[in-house]
Design a protein around this motif. Structure first.
Motif, mmCIF file in Angstrom:
data_model
loop_
_atom_site.group_PDB
_atom_site.id
_atom_site.type_symbol
_atom_site.label_atom_id
_atom_site.label_comp_id
_atom_site.label_asym_id
_atom_site.label_seq_id
_atom_site.Cartn_x
_atom_site.Cartn_y
_atom_site.Cartn_z
ATOM 1 N N UNK A 121 -34.273 43.358 -35.979
ATOM 2 C CA UNK A 121 -33.914 42.031 -36.479
ATOM 3 C C UNK A 121 -32.749 41.387 -35.748
ATOM 4 N N UNK A 122 -31.848 42.162 -35.223
ATOM 5 C CA UNK A 122 -30.747 41.546 -34.494
ATOM 6 C C UNK A 122 -31.289 40.728 -33.329
ATOM 7 N N UNK A 123 -32.335 41.220 -32.697
ATOM 8 C CA UNK A 123 -32.975 40.493 -31.599
ATOM 9 C C UNK A 123 -33.646 39.218 -32.108
ATOM 10 N N UNK A 124 -34.331 39.295 -33.229
ATOM 11 C CA UNK A 124 -35.034 38.130 -33.770
ATOM 12 C C UNK A 124 -34.048 37.037 -34.163
ATOM 13 N N UNK A 125 -32.942 37.417 -34.781
ATOM 14 C CA UNK A 125 -31.928 36.409 -35.129
ATOM 15 C C UNK A 125 -31.395 35.723 -33.877
ATOM 16 N N UNK A 126 -31.216 36.475 -32.816
ATOM 17 C CA UNK A 126 -30.722 35.902 -31.569
ATOM 18 C C UNK A 126 -31.723 34.902 -30.999
ATOM 19 N N UNK A 127 -33.000 35.235 -31.056
ATOM 20 C CA UNK A 127 -34.028 34.322 -30.541
ATOM 21 C C UNK A 127 -34.055 33.032 -31.355
ATOM 22 N N UNK A 128 -34.074 33.158 -32.680
ATOM 23 C CA UNK A 128 -34.152 31.981 -33.538
ATOM 24 C C UNK A 128 -32.914 31.101 -33.413
ATOM 25 N N UNK A 129 -31.800 31.678 -33.052
ATOM 26 C CA UNK A 129 -30.538 30.926 -32.955
ATOM 27 C C UNK A 129 -30.344 30.271 -31.597
ATOM 28 N N UNK A 130 -31.259 30.489 -30.654
ATOM 29 C CA UNK A 130 -31.087 29.968 -29.303
ATOM 30 C C UNK A 130 -31.100 28.441 -29.287
ATOM 31 N N UNK A 131 -30.195 27.848 -28.534
ATOM 32 C CA UNK A 131 -30.156 26.394 -28.394
ATOM 33 C C UNK A 131 -31.364 25.860 -27.639
ATOM 34 N N UNK A 132 -32.041 26.731 -26.890
ATOM 35 C CA UNK A 132 -33.179 26.299 -26.082
ATOM 36 C C UNK A 132 -34.501 26.344 -26.837
ATOM 37 N N UNK A 133 -34.491 26.835 -28.074
ATOM 38 C CA UNK A 133 -35.719 26.951 -28.861
ATOM 39 C C UNK A 133 -35.668 25.985 -30.042
ATOM 40 N N UNK A 134 -36.654 25.091 -30.131
ATOM 41 C CA UNK A 134 -36.773 24.175 -31.257
ATOM 42 C C UNK A 134 -37.655 24.845 -32.308
ATOM 43 N N UNK A 135 -37.093 25.091 -33.484
ATOM 44 C CA UNK A 135 -37.785 25.851 -34.529
ATOM 45 C C UNK A 135 -38.122 24.937 -35.701
ATOM 46 N N UNK A 136 -39.404 24.906 -36.058
ATOM 47 C CA UNK A 136 -39.873 24.250 -37.275
ATOM 48 C C UNK A 136 -40.224 25.344 -38.275
ATOM 49 N N UNK A 137 -39.644 25.302 -39.464
ATOM 50 C CA UNK A 137 -39.945 26.288 -40.510
ATOM 51 C C UNK A 137 -40.535 25.560 -41.708
ATOM 52 N N UNK A 138 -41.718 25.980 -42.099
ATOM 53 C CA UNK A 138 -42.478 25.346 -43.188
ATOM 54 C C UNK A 138 -42.595 26.361 -44.315
ATOM 55 N N UNK A 139 -41.977 26.084 -45.468
ATOM 56 C CA UNK A 139 -41.934 27.085 -46.532
ATOM 57 C C UNK A 139 -41.712 26.396 -47.870
ATOM 58 N N UNK A 140 -41.916 27.178 -48.937
ATOM 59 C CA UNK A 140 -41.671 26.666 -50.283
ATOM 60 C C UNK A 140 -40.242 26.923 -50.742
ATOM 61 N N UNK A 141 -39.521 27.789 -50.019
ATOM 62 C CA UNK A 141 -38.173 28.178 -50.393
ATOM 63 C C UNK A 141 -37.290 28.245 -49.147
ATOM 64 N N UNK A 142 -35.999 28.193 -49.363
ATOM 65 C CA UNK A 142 -35.080 28.520 -48.281
ATOM 66 C C UNK A 142 -35.068 30.040 -48.120
ATOM 67 N N UNK A 143 -35.112 30.472 -46.872
ATOM 68 C CA UNK A 143 -35.152 31.894 -46.565
ATOM 69 C C UNK A 143 -34.205 32.182 -45.407
ATOM 70 N N UNK A 144 -34.131 33.436 -45.033
ATOM 71 C CA UNK A 144 -33.340 33.819 -43.873
ATOM 72 C C UNK A 144 -33.801 33.082 -42.619
ATOM 73 N N UNK A 145 -35.100 32.741 -42.556
ATOM 74 C CA UNK A 145 -35.652 32.053 -41.388
ATOM 75 C C UNK A 145 -35.362 30.557 -41.420
ATOM 76 N N UNK A 146 -35.535 29.917 -42.567
ATOM 77 C CA UNK A 146 -35.277 28.470 -42.620
ATOM 78 C C UNK A 146 -33.835 28.155 -42.231
ATOM 79 N N UNK A 147 -32.915 29.074 -42.513
ATOM 80 C CA UNK A 147 -31.500 28.808 -42.227
ATOM 81 C C UNK A 147 -31.206 28.755 -40.734
ATOM 82 N N UNK A 148 -32.159 29.214 -39.910
ATOM 83 C CA UNK A 148 -31.980 29.190 -38.462
ATOM 84 C C UNK A 148 -32.845 28.119 -37.797
ATOM 85 N N UNK A 149 -33.554 27.313 -38.592
ATOM 86 C CA UNK A 149 -34.491 26.327 -38.065
ATOM 87 C C UNK A 149 -33.792 25.017 -37.726
ATOM 88 N N UNK A 150 -34.485 24.211 -36.916
ATOM 89 C CA UNK A 150 -34.013 22.859 -36.599
ATOM 90 C C UNK A 150 -34.558 21.836 -37.582
#
Length: 763
Positions: A447-476
């Motif tokens: 997971x440390x690697x996954x958090x680093x990927x999701x936090x990259x300034x070069x990656x635009x992340x769309x997160x579609x969910x019913x709740x806020x999660x660990x992933x939505x908090x790293x999305x654009x």
């Protein structure tokens, strides 16, 4: 009855070849009776792969409970704890109701137009700059068929990217791979009703008692009946399944293939082989016999640390029982040589000709309720309708159906699997990643690697969910999605049974169905067919279902006999055409013109070429594929002396996004733990409840100890727990802090079951 404590409910024992009796389970909000409910709305549970038919209770426009459907072939009215307490209670909690957008490093509320305009702006910009390979889509096993098919068309014919997969890669990819390698196509040969007809039941790496609680209830009712089937459990832990078994074998994690080769050798050695069936309906028997020859019970015992006598007894049960049903799940799928080991289960049945008859067959199980649909509809990267990406005629079929140039549809190489999608995002070639209905910041390995990927300034992340999660908090951009009960659609369980889930209530706030979100994106992007007309012509779930029916026409997963009208009322219906079992005629979809895949080398994952495949002339026969055991990529050492395996508890699903918001389920299993054998706990000087640090070369967790169910040298962690509701925010709870970024060469499923760890007591 307290269904938190009594997980499987009351018993209804019955004899072999008699129907499973009805037992209707019900759970309503406190203080409500059935007579208080305003309406009951047809659905099916989405909190495991069983797919239990149910009705949603509605009062005053709110979901207030759930009741099993007695007529349904899957559950005959029963529901498990997750269905009773987790399917509807999350509707009442901290939902995402407004789109969010990142501004100044923070997520702030916005409106749909602003959010979608930002998504479309970045998507179009990257398509102009870098082309379709800049885009990746990572989805779930939680959406509906209509949503997966729409997403598949968007990705393959709109954007034109091969980079589409989902978290089903983590749980069900090996099921699909093993079925393709052996039978030429996906689709379960057996059905749940085979539990009523079997004389012996083998569970390979499948803790059914916790992963499919209602299916285990079905097994318990046979076990307590007058002519119980013999039960064999293969699992390194002493689970409730193992406790009920006549034979429990606990091979070391990473040695499943050696164990399976030993079983096959015993069948051959003792003549428990239907030679006429093998000759008429399979190819590869001689190679199989030569491969398994060295795997004597004594040799297998050295590798797997199982009893030779127990191996012989298990083989005798399989070889001499008239009707055998086998199920397979994550203990095989998430471990070393996963596809090869799962294929050997298929081989056991083919050697005895136990396919296509009542009580005989294989269930290569799924881990999620709609995982089957990702595979059918192309949302996992495969071409829709179980079409072969390497077959130009199959690509042409899709191009004609969608009215696009065949070159638009990515088929120049195998579809990009999830682990490679994340690697491309890490390297910077994927710069737009759309994540729907899943939480990779907890569920992926390392997971440390996954958090680093999701936090990259070069990656635009769309997160579609019913709740806020660990992933939505790293999305654009975060898009609020409707849940089960708030939208309409169909889904298919592991037994190929299709259910219709009707909309019971409106979604909260500005939340929209996933289908509406995908349709909005397609409209704003202006995706067109080759005549300039809109690529996607449907506007609602039923229209999407009808479009999918045409896509499936003539394929193994043919839905053309199904409709919303047919699926309303009564029971779910299996594809194709209501057929309970596949291959009743012993003809398999292996012809080169029909098969979904040309297969792979089980050791390296190298693809078989179309020319090589045709030269083998399978012509409707199944493949008996074999492989020698090799050591796993990580083993215990002086520094990390234990093997850690991960898995589930009956009270939670995936990363607890829903079940963690249900008080009864949260109270039943509030925190993660580590499970040790009694001997290992004594050797470490720890007792039940002591807090320890479990640590691999990649990270660690601090959790309390439970003792007694693991074999010596093996420890277990539940993988459900993240950080969103932990209070501390520290990365000390998630099992995937420990797991390694390695995967099976064929299915590309990560190896969650074999991490070398050390354990130290926390004072």
């Amino acid at each position: 009855m307290d269904r938190i404590t009594e997980i499987w409910g009351a018993r209804t024992p019955h004899a072999r070849d008699t129907p499973w009796p009805e037992r209707v389970d019900l759970q309503l909000a406190d203080g409500l009776a059935e007579s208080d409910v305003d309406s009951w709305v047809q659905s099916a549970c989405v909190l495991c792969s069983n797919g239990c038919g149910c009705d949603i209770a509605v009062k005053d426009g709110r979901v207030v409970g759930v009741r099993g459907r007695a007529a349904d072939v899957v559950n005959r009215g029963r529901l498990g704890p997750k269905g009773l307490f987790g399917s509807w209670q999350a509707h009442r909690t901290d939902r995402l109701t407004t789109p969010l957008i990142r501004r100044g490093g923070r997520l702030v509320e916005t409106d749909w137009d602003t959010a979608m305009a930002e998504v479309v702006r970045r998507s179009q910009e990257l398509l102009r700059e870098s082309g379709p390979l800049s885009h990746g889509f990572y989805t779930s096993g939680q959406l509906f068929l209509e949503e997966y098919y729409t997403l598949g068309v968007i990705g393959k014919a709109g954007v034109g990217t091969p980079h589409m997969d989902g978290n089903t890669r983590l749980c069900t990819a090996t099921a699909a791979a093993a079925l393709k390698e052996t039978f030429g196509s996906d689709g379960q040969p057996a059905c749940y009703a085979d539990v009523e007809a079997c004389d012996a039941l083998f569970l390979f790496g499948h803790n059914m008692a916790e992963t499919q609680t209602v299916l285990w209830s079905r097994v318990l009712d046979r076990l307590e009946g007058p002519d119980r089937p013999l039960l064999v459990a293969v699992d390194p832990r002493r689970t409730k399944v193992a406790e009920a078994a006549d034979v429990h074998l606990a091979p070391l994690p990473g040695t499943n293939l050696a164990f399976m080769n030993g079983l096959l050798r015993e069948l051959v050695e003792h003549g428990w082989v239907d030679r006429d069936y093998v000759s008429a309906h399979t190819i590869g028997f001689d190679d199989l016999v030569a491969t398994v020859e060295p795997y004597t019970p004594e040799h297998v015992a050295e590798i797997c640390r199982v009893s030779p006598a127990d191996l012989r007894r298990a083989a005798e049960i399989f070889g001499t029982s008239r009707r055998v049903l086998s199920t397979v799940l994550q203990g095989f799928y998430q471990s070393h040589q996963a596809t090869a080991a799962a294929c050997q289960v298929n081989n056991l049945h083919l050697l005895r000709g136990l396919i296509g008859e009542p009580g005989c067959g294989v269930l290569q199980m799924n881990g999620q309720p709609t995982a089957q649909n990702t595979r059918e509809c192309g949302a996992d990267g495969d071409l829709p309708g179980f079409r072969n990406w390497d077959n130009p005629a199959h690509v042409e079929e899709l191009a004609n159906l969608w009215n696009v140039d065949p070159l638009t549809i990515p088929h120049w190489a195998p579809p990009t699997h999830a682990m490679q999608i994340w690697r491309y995002a890490e390297q910077g070639s994927i710069r737009f990643l759309w994540i729907s209905a899943t939480n990779p910041a907890v569920s992926l390995p390392e997971l440390s690697r996954i958090r680093s990927i999701l936090s990259s300034d070069d990656l635009f992340v769309v997160a579609q969910d019913a709740f806020r999660t660990e992933t939505t908090e790293l999305a654009d951009v975060v898009l609020p999605a409707a849940m089960w009960g708030e939208k309409q659609g169909t889904f298919t369980n592991a037994s190929r049974v299709v259910h219709l889930s009707e909309q019971a209530v409106l979604p909260p706030g500005q939340a929209r169905s996933d289908l509406d979100i995908f349709l909005d994106y397609a409209h704003r992007m202006g995706f067109r067919d080759r005549d300039g007309n809109p690529l996607i012509t449907w506007k609602d779930p039923e229209g999407a279902f009808d479009a999918w029916r045409e896509c499936s026409r003539g394929r193994p997963c043919d839905y053309t006999s199904l409709s919303y009208a047919e699926l309303r009322g009564g029971s779910g219906i299996p594809w194709p055409h209501g057929q309970e079992r596949l291959y009743t005629d012993n003809v398999f979809p292996t012809a080169a013109e029909e098969c979904e895949d040309y297969g792979h080398d089980l050791l390296t994952g190298a693809g078989v070429t179309p020319e090589q495949y045709r030269a083998a002339r399978p012509d409707g026969r199944a493949f008996l594929k074999a492989l020698e055991h090799t050591p796993p990529p990580e083993s215990p050492s002086a520094e990390y002396p234990f093997l850690c395996t991960t898995g589930r508890t009956a009270y939670h699903f995936h990363t607890r996004t829903k079940t963690g918001r249900s008080k009864p389920l949260r109270d039943a299993a509030p925190e993660p733990w580590v499970e040790l054998s009694a001997a290992d706990a004594a050797g470490l000087g720890v007792e039940e409840g002591d807090v320890v640090r479990v640590e691999s070369a990649r990270g660690g967790v601090e959790v309390p100890v439970r003792t007694g169910r693991c074999r010596d040298g093996v420890v277990f962690l539940p993988f459900h727990y993240g950080y969103w509701d932990s209070g501390s925010g520290e990365h000390d709870r998630a099992a995937n802090e420990l797991t390694l970024t390695e995967w099976d060469p064929v299915s590309k499923q990560p190896l969650f079951k074999i991490s070398a760890v050390r354990i130290t007591r926390k004072d």
